[in-house]
Design a protein around this motif. Structure first.
Motif, mmCIF file in Angstrom:
data_model
loop_
_atom_site.group_PDB
_atom_site.id
_atom_site.type_symbol
_atom_site.label_atom_id
_atom_site.label_comp_id
_atom_site.label_asym_id
_atom_site.label_seq_id
_atom_site.Cartn_x
_atom_site.Cartn_y
_atom_site.Cartn_z
ATOM 1 N N SER A 198 39.473 35.169 32.276
ATOM 2 C CA SER A 198 38.126 35.327 31.725
ATOM 3 C C SER A 198 37.215 34.186 32.140
ATOM 4 N N THR A 199 35.966 34.528 32.471
ATOM 5 C CA THR A 199 34.919 33.536 32.706
ATOM 6 C C THR A 199 33.664 34.027 31.992
ATOM 7 N N SER A 200 32.675 33.151 31.871
ATOM 8 C CA SER A 200 31.420 33.563 31.246
ATOM 9 C C SER A 200 30.440 34.050 32.314
ATOM 10 N N ASN A 201 29.334 34.640 31.862
ATOM 11 C CA ASN A 201 28.302 35.100 32.784
ATOM 12 C C ASN A 201 27.319 33.974 33.144
ATOM 13 N N LEU A 202 27.489 32.796 32.527
ATOM 14 C CA LEU A 202 26.599 31.662 32.784
ATOM 15 C C LEU A 202 27.119 30.812 33.943
ATOM 16 N N SER A 203 26.454 29.682 34.201
ATOM 17 C CA SER A 203 26.772 28.894 35.391
ATOM 18 C C SER A 203 27.858 27.836 35.163
ATOM 19 N N ASP A 204 28.536 27.901 34.011
ATOM 20 C CA ASP A 204 29.609 26.938 33.738
ATOM 21 C C ASP A 204 30.839 27.234 34.602
ATOM 22 N N GLY A 205 31.762 26.277 34.627
ATOM 23 C CA GLY A 205 32.973 26.445 35.428
ATOM 24 C C GLY A 205 34.209 26.720 34.606
ATOM 25 N N ILE A 206 34.015 27.262 33.391
ATOM 26 C CA ILE A 206 35.162 27.532 32.505
ATOM 27 C C ILE A 206 35.888 28.811 32.925
ATOM 28 N N VAL A 207 37.210 28.730 32.955
ATOM 29 C CA VAL A 207 38.050 29.913 33.167
ATOM 30 C C VAL A 207 39.205 29.853 32.177
ATOM 31 N N VAL A 208 39.499 30.988 31.558
ATOM 32 C CA VAL A 208 40.625 31.088 30.633
ATOM 33 C C VAL A 208 41.675 31.998 31.251
ATOM 34 N N GLN A 249 43.142 41.465 40.530
ATOM 35 C CA GLN A 249 41.688 41.448 40.541
ATOM 36 C C GLN A 249 41.112 42.218 39.350
ATOM 37 N N SER A 250 41.802 43.277 38.956
ATOM 38 C CA SER A 250 41.294 44.157 37.899
ATOM 39 C C SER A 250 41.319 43.521 36.510
ATOM 40 N N VAL A 251 42.060 42.414 36.332
ATOM 41 C CA VAL A 251 42.152 41.811 34.994
ATOM 42 C C VAL A 251 41.114 40.711 34.766
ATOM 43 N N VAL A 252 40.264 40.442 35.777
ATOM 44 C CA VAL A 252 39.234 39.423 35.624
ATOM 45 C C VAL A 252 38.065 40.003 34.828
ATOM 46 N N LYS A 253 37.654 39.283 33.776
ATOM 47 C CA LYS A 253 36.516 39.708 32.956
ATOM 48 C C LYS A 253 35.451 38.623 32.934
ATOM 49 N N VAL A 254 34.202 39.042 33.111
ATOM 50 C CA VAL A 254 33.064 38.135 32.986
ATOM 51 C C VAL A 254 32.390 38.484 31.661
ATOM 52 N N VAL A 255 32.454 37.566 30.693
ATOM 53 C CA VAL A 255 32.020 37.883 29.331
ATOM 54 C C VAL A 255 30.688 37.233 28.993
ATOM 55 N N LYS A 256 30.009 37.808 28.014
ATOM 56 C CA LYS A 256 28.740 37.268 27.523
ATOM 57 C C LYS A 256 28.917 36.796 26.085
ATOM 58 N N GLY A 257 28.349 35.646 25.772
ATOM 59 C CA GLY A 257 28.304 35.190 24.384
ATOM 60 C C GLY A 257 29.518 34.432 23.916
ATOM 61 N N SER A 258 30.675 35.092 23.917
ATOM 62 C CA SER A 258 31.888 34.436 23.411
ATOM 63 C C SER A 258 33.132 35.149 23.907
ATOM 64 N N LEU A 259 34.268 34.483 23.753
ATOM 65 C CA LEU A 259 35.549 35.134 24.044
ATOM 66 C C LEU A 259 36.620 34.564 23.130
ATOM 67 N N GLU A 296 21.343 20.372 28.947
ATOM 68 C CA GLU A 296 22.332 19.722 29.813
ATOM 69 C C GLU A 296 23.719 20.294 29.561
ATOM 70 N N PRO A 297 24.559 20.348 30.617
ATOM 71 C CA PRO A 297 25.904 20.917 30.465
ATOM 72 C C PRO A 297 26.778 20.060 29.557
ATOM 73 N N GLN A 298 27.507 20.683 28.661
ATOM 74 C CA GLN A 298 28.471 19.960 27.828
ATOM 75 C C GLN A 298 29.471 20.947 27.228
ATOM 76 N N LEU A 342 35.033 26.132 20.212
ATOM 77 C CA LEU A 342 34.743 25.408 21.448
ATOM 78 C C LEU A 342 33.422 25.947 21.993
ATOM 79 N N THR A 343 32.421 25.081 22.086
ATOM 80 C CA THR A 343 31.102 25.484 22.553
ATOM 81 C C THR A 343 30.873 24.987 23.977
ATOM 82 N N VAL A 344 30.496 25.898 24.857
ATOM 83 C CA VAL A 344 30.240 25.577 26.250
ATOM 84 C C VAL A 344 28.752 25.773 26.516
ATOM 85 N N VAL A 345 28.062 24.680 26.859
ATOM 86 C CA VAL A 345 26.616 24.749 27.110
ATOM 87 C C VAL A 345 26.370 24.718 28.610
#
Length: 216
Positions: free
Chosen positions: A129-139, A173-183, A202-204, A213-216
């Protein structure tokens, strides 16, 4: 006459494509194949994707020689394909720790210096999982069993490259999800945690008052 012109145009285009494909180096073919996967996973879904198009993927960010000899001994027999520095966040207190992500032909390893902190066999990998924003977080989502401590929360500098390498090697490839808001992610022992994605000046990455866990 029009039909003849259209037919000649198609033949010309086909010949140009064939000539282009035959002229591609093996390295360039690999790049294009990887970028096709990146497009399928992220195009129109995650911020920063368009900017990443012009940036070639590297084979690896660190070489095998950069790994501790003890780690190499522990994963001997496995063909190392990709190594990159990452920040790993603890599942409970969310403390940030410097780690390496090592991808072999069969497994992903989270490595601390001379120790393997977690091994995820691709055959057991449940999701990415990753977010739809520009952060580099992956779960990296793992099965709920005694072998695993819980899902892996990582921050990667080269998020598109790292996720593409991971899902290609795992053939998932099929298990990758790009999520909005939260996961939601699994902490272990049947417990779950929440990660919230938001936009700010600013990113934090931090643990908020509610324990999320909040990702900005």
């Amino acid at each position: 006459l029009m039909q003849t012109s259209e037919m000649l145009h198609k033949i010309c285009v086909r010949n140009l494509v064939r000539k282009y494909c035959r002229g591609l180096t093996a390295e360039r073919k690999v790049q294009l194949q990887q970028k096709v996967v990146t497009s399928a996973v992220f195009s129109g879904k995650k911020e920063g994707y368009l900017e990443s198009l012009s940036q070639p993927f590297l084979d690896t960010r660190l070489k095998e020689n950069d790994l501790n000899p003890k780690v190499l001994q522990l994963i001997r027999g496995e063909n190392i394909k990709y190594v990159t520095p990452v920040i790993k966040y603890d599942r409970n207190g969310f403390k940030a720790r410097e780690r390496l992500l090592v991808l072999t032909q069969s497994s992903a390893y989270v490595v601390e210096m001379a120790k393997i902190k977690q091994k995820i066999e691709y055959s057991t990998l449940k999701g990415i999982s990753t977010s739809n924003l520009s952060d580099g977080i992956v779960v990296i989502h793992v099965p709920e069993d005694n072998k695993q401590k819980g899902d892996v929360i990582l921050q990667c500098e080269h998020i598109f490259e790292t996720v593409t390498k991971l899902c290609i090697l795992a053939n998932k490839q099929s298990v990758v999800k790009v999520v909005k808001g939260s996961l939601r992610f699994r902490v272990g022992s049947g417990k779950e945690g929440t990660m919230v994605f938001t936009v700010g000046p600013e990113p934090q990455v931090f643990k908020d008052k509610t324990g999320q866990l909040t990702v900005v």
